[in-house]
Enzyme design. Structure first.
Site, short mmCIF file in Angstrom:
data_model
loop_
_atom_site.label_atom_id
_atom_site.label_comp_id
_atom_site.label_asym_id
_atom_site.label_seq_id
_atom_site.Cartn_x
_atom_site.Cartn_y
_atom_site.Cartn_z
N ASP A 159 -15.57 18.18 -39.32
CA ASP A 159 -14.25 17.84 -39.88
C ASP A 159 -14.36 16.60 -40.77
O ASP A 159 -13.75 16.52 -41.84
CB ASP A 159 -13.25 17.59 -38.73
CG ASP A 159 -13.25 18.74 -37.74
OD1 ASP A 159 -12.83 19.84 -38.13
OD2 ASP A 159 -13.72 18.56 -36.61
N HIS A 187 -10.83 18.36 -31.93
CA HIS A 187 -11.36 19.30 -32.93
C HIS A 187 -10.49 20.54 -32.89
O HIS A 187 -10.84 21.57 -32.34
CB HIS A 187 -12.83 19.65 -32.64
CG HIS A 187 -13.30 20.81 -33.48
ND1 HIS A 187 -13.48 20.71 -34.84
CD2 HIS A 187 -13.57 22.09 -33.17
CE1 HIS A 187 -13.85 21.89 -35.31
NE2 HIS A 187 -13.92 22.75 -34.32
P1 NAX Z 1 -21.38 33.12 -31.81
O1 NAX Z 1 -20.47 34.00 -31.01
O2 NAX Z 1 -22.07 33.68 -33.01
O3 NAX Z 1 -22.52 32.56 -30.84
C1 NAX Z 1 -22.26 32.07 -29.58
C2 NAX Z 1 -23.47 32.38 -28.72
O4 NAX Z 1 -23.27 31.80 -27.43
C3 NAX Z 1 -23.70 33.88 -28.51
O5 NAX Z 1 -25.04 34.21 -28.81
C4 NAX Z 1 -23.39 34.06 -27.02
O6 NAX Z 1 -24.17 35.10 -26.43
C5 NAX Z 1 -23.78 32.69 -26.49
N1 NAX Z 1 -23.24 32.39 -25.15
C6 NAX Z 1 -22.07 32.82 -24.59
N2 NAX Z 1 -21.96 32.34 -23.35
C7 NAX Z 1 -23.06 31.60 -23.11
C8 NAX Z 1 -23.52 30.87 -21.99
N3 NAX Z 1 -22.82 30.84 -20.85
N4 NAX Z 1 -24.70 30.22 -22.10
C9 NAX Z 1 -25.43 30.29 -23.23
N5 NAX Z 1 -25.05 30.97 -24.31
C10 NAX Z 1 -23.88 31.61 -24.26
O7 NAX Z 1 -20.52 31.84 -32.18
P2 NAX Z 1 -20.83 30.71 -33.27
O8 NAX Z 1 -20.19 31.08 -34.54
O9 NAX Z 1 -22.28 30.39 -33.25
O10 NAX Z 1 -19.97 29.49 -32.68
C11 NAX Z 1 -20.33 28.88 -31.47
C12 NAX Z 1 -19.23 27.96 -30.98
O11 NAX Z 1 -19.02 26.89 -31.88
C13 NAX Z 1 -17.87 28.62 -30.81
O12 NAX Z 1 -17.31 28.18 -29.59
C14 NAX Z 1 -17.09 28.07 -31.98
O13 NAX Z 1 -15.70 28.09 -31.73
C15 NAX Z 1 -17.64 26.68 -32.07
N6 NAX Z 1 -17.44 25.95 -33.34
C16 NAX Z 1 -17.25 24.62 -33.27
C17 NAX Z 1 -17.17 23.83 -34.40
C18 NAX Z 1 -17.01 22.34 -34.30
O14 NAX Z 1 -16.91 21.71 -35.33
N7 NAX Z 1 -16.97 21.73 -33.12
C19 NAX Z 1 -17.21 24.42 -35.74
C20 NAX Z 1 -17.84 25.77 -35.78
C21 NAX Z 1 -17.51 26.66 -34.61
O15 NAX Z 1 -16.27 27.26 -34.82
#
Ligand code: NAX
Length: 331
Positions: A159, A187
């Site tokens: 951000d 966030h």
């Molecule tokens: P994806 O859905 O592509 O990847 C998430 C991965 O986490 C998947 O491979 C899934 O299998 C894995 N996963 C689920 N449960 C798990 C667990 N218990 N242990 C280990 N792995 C697990 O999402 P992606 O686009 O990579 O985003 C990941 C996260 O970042 C989301 O929660 C998203 O909302 C968050 N974000 C946060 C941002 C920030 O600035 N703080 C910005 C980007 C993003 O939106």
């Protein structure tokens, strides 16, 4: 030669993971002279994809990459890690209640906190990226009481960087000449991107952004909304949420924390509130921080006008509600 640093990335088979692990392996996070061992965790349904990422890391022949652990076992993943970037989580799916998503993430972060507490290296630094990032970090803190609270942070640097980018586009200046914007709070769309103390380097020295933009309607309106809604705009355009910018910002967050912020520059980090700026203590809240010797400190003494005060309070209220919701999931 330096000893390798062990870096955990959870959710490593996901979108952000795929963008992040090569950056870490190339030295973007910890420096071009710092060898790394990557620990990648994902869940069993993603095990095959995770192994594919490991194959690509081998194929890329990164000179700094001294080893890769790819696993679905949280204990193995956490063993000896110096830095933990928590990207894995349960995404909100259509039709799901906020409470259901919270409850899934609370249980994930509770168990991963215990694994980190028991198996990570002493003084492990933790960055939570997965949403709800602030509250996931708070749960992690609660269930890893032996990890110092100063070591548990969440990502609002994306951000922060988005705010720098918007100002640089508006003024047609280099983004590297813009500094000291602040992201306050959560966030989420209640975050407050604040340019009151931000400056731009010009040939005539440093100038306040408010002076150069001279359009308070834009700064207090459209600018704030654009930064708050940027994640949604990326999803609309790309059909997927931000990944390369999230990965890059996660590297910025850890690098500045470990290496230090430049003199006169602060960055935004979600950290455990000590009550600074009358933000309730005990929330993970984004503040302006400087970093030195591997520790952050909240920048003190900035003036907060009524407009800002109101916005700092609103996002704090949302975080207090999230905290209450998270605790109700534990009960
Ligand atoms: P994806 O859905 O592509 O990847 C998430 C991965 O986490 C998947 O491979 C899934 O299998 C894995 N996963 C689920 N449960 C798990 C667990 N218990 N242990 C280990 N792995 C697990 O999402 P992606 O686009 O990579 O985003 C990941 C996260 O970042 C989301 O929660 C998203 O909302 C968050 N974000 C946060 C941002 C920030 O600035 N703080 C910005 C980007 C993003 O939106």
């Amino acid at each position: 030669a330096k000893d390798p640093v062990r870096v955990l990335v959870t959710g490593a088979a996901g979108q952000i993971g795929y963008a992040l692990v090569p950056m870490i392996a190339r030295g973007v996070m910890l420096g071009a002279d710092q060898p790394v061992i990557l620990h990648m965790l994902d869940i069993p349904p993603a095990a095959e994809a995770l192994n594919g990422v490991k194959m690509e890391l081998v194929d890329a022949a990164f000179p700094l990459l001294k080893g890769v652990v790819a696993t679905t076992d949280v204990v193995e993943a956490c063993k000896g890690v110096h830095i933990a970037v928590m990207v894995g989580g349960f995404p909100r799916k259509e039709g799901m209640e906020r409470k259901d998503v919270m409850s899934k993430n609370v249980s994930i972060y509770k168990s991963q906190a215990s694994a980190l507490e028991a198996h990570a290296a002493a003084n492990c630094k933790v960055l939570v990226v997965a949403n709800p990032a602030n509250t996931n970090a708070l749960i992690l803190k609660e269930f890893a009481p032996s990890i110092p609270e100063k070591n548990i942070t969440c990502l609002t640097r994306l951000d922060h960087n988005r705010a720098l980018g918007q100002v640089s586009e508006r003024l047609s200046v280099q983004v590297s000449d813009v500094k000291n914007v602040i992201i306050w709070g959560n966030h989420s769309s209640t975050q407050y991107p604040d340019v009151t103390h931000a400056t731009v380097k010009t040939s005539a020295g440093e100038k306040a952004i408010r002076e150069l933009v001279a359009d308070d309607a834009w700064l207090n309106g459209e600018f704030i909304c654009t930064v708050q809604q940027r994640g949604a705009a990326i999803i609309k355009a790309r059909k997927f949420s931000s990944a390369l910018s999230a990965a890059s910002s996660a590297c910025d967050h850890i690098r500045d924390w470990v290496v230090g912020t430049p003199e006169g520059t602060w960055v935004s980090m979600g950290v455990y509130s000590d009550g600074s700026y009358d933000v309730p203590a005990g929330l993970i809240y984004s503040f302006p921080v400087t970093c030195k010797n591997g520790e952050w400190s909240i920048v003190q003494g900035l003036s907060i006008d009524d407009f800002s005060r109101n916005k700092l309070n609103k996002t704090a209220e949302e975080l207090s509600e999230e905290k209450a919701l998270a605790y109700s999931c534990l009960a």
